[in-house]
Design an enzyme around this catalytic site. Structure first.
Site: not given
Length: 359
Positions: A140, A170
């Site tokens: 992540h 991200d």
């Protein structure tokens, strides 16, 4: 979006989930592309239930899928795969964010898709890239920024990394890097070239953007946490707490701005204590001046300091909360705050399109 939008007529198939891919295709949609989001019929995008759900889906799902069309296809089923291949034949872009090899195992890998449509741009967004020793590893944002050396740079003076509420890997490493690659590949196709497979590693992209720490490494000036030029090591580029517990952002990095800042603070004696005049970054004098500014800013409220600094061109501004930013004339005047209506979730506030295209 009007037909005069830059990407009007571009057809995009979005197989992504969560944040990076959906934001990349959102930006394409904002520039006029026709984006078709494809979800599996058994739950769909995990973002649907990430966070509170007012009625049917979360506000995250609402935010990143504005302006897209939605369809359900089971890509593990022959009929679903055939339907996707039919869509690929007339598409310009396909974006996916599965682990490397998943599309191949489904019979929908790049060799198959480029045969169906030689002009297709296929973009795969992964944590560590389509190749390399970490290709199959899960991760992540926190893992990607940690490996790229970025997370260690955002730390308190005791060295503990701080988690920002802006998902750098991200959004910069995934969404923005994918957008860059897709647009470059589309230009090549428009100029007569073949379609392209765009391999986006979020970790690679963060690593490539970690410019200032790399510069410090090459210069041999790597600083301790909170002691770099842009990380808290100079009084002219720092954040200070006000009397009411709010904060002011002092960005008076250049000497002329620092001198103007000191004039507002009624401390002209501090004007010569600046890194461009020999003050050591992260040194004793810099920290001493910071301590003086801590006391100065603590004497007035944020509103009082904002009123004093607003007419002076020296890069000193208030640190706003989200609700305050939404109401601020800066974003209101530019049309960056939009009030929308979602079919199931009702009214919500959305950010406007950050780019302007003037014919």
């Amino acid at each position: 979006m009007t037909s005069s939008a830059p990407l009007a007529g571009i057809r995009v198939l979005d197989l992504t989930r969560l944040l990076p891919g959906p934001v990349a295709t959102l930006r394409l949609a904002e520039m006029g592309a026709d984006v078709l989001k494809i979800e599996d019929p058994h739950g769909g995008d995990y973002a649907r239930t990430l966070g509170p759900v007012r009625n049917e889906v979360s506000q995250l799902f609402v935010a990143v899928h504005r302006g897209k069309r939605l369809v359900r296809l089971d890509l593990k089923d022959a009929a679903g795969r055939a339907a996707l291949l039919d869509l690929v034949a007339s598409a310009d872009v396909l974006v996916e964010s599965f682990r490397p090899g998943v599309m191949d195992r489904l019979g929908l890998g790049w060799p198959v898709l480029k045969t169906r449509n030689p002009r297709l741009v296929m973009c795969a967004i992964t944590g560590y890239g389509a190749t390399g020793p970490f290709a199959q590893r899960a991760g992540h944002d926190i893992n990607y920024t940690g490996y790229a050396g970025m997370l260690a740079q955002n730390a308190t003076p005791d060295g503990r990394p701080v988690l920002p509420n802006l998902q750098v890997a991200d959004l910069l490493g995934g969404a923005q890097a994918a957008l860059q690659g897709i647009l470059a590949a589309l230009v090549a196709v428009q100029r007569g070239g073949a379609g392209t497979f765009v391999d986006v590693s979020m970790t690679d992209a963060v690593f490539a953007h970690n410019i200032m720490p790399l510069v410090a490494h090459n210069d041999g000036t790597t600083a301790a946490p909170g002691r770099g030029l842009l990380t808290g090591g100079v009084p002219c580029y720092n954040v200070y707490r006000t009397r009411d517990g709010r904060y002011m952002a002092v960005g008076a990095l250049e000497l002329k701005f620092w001198q103007a800042c000191c004039a507002v603070l009624e401390r002209p004696d501090l004007a010569a204590r600046h890194w461009q005049l020999g003050q050591q970054v992260g040194g004793a004098d810099a920290l001493a001046v910071q301590a003086e500014l801590d006391a100065l800013f603590a004497a007035r409220t944020q509103a009082e300091w904002t009123a004093l600094f607003d007419p002076v061109d020296c890069c000193v501004t208030p640190v706003l909360e989200t609700a305050e930013a939404l109401a601020h004339p800066l974003f209101q005047a530019r049309g960056m705050v939009r009030h929308e209506e979602h079919p199931s979730e009702g009214p919500y506030v959305a950010a406007g399109v950050p780019l302007r295209f003037t014919p």
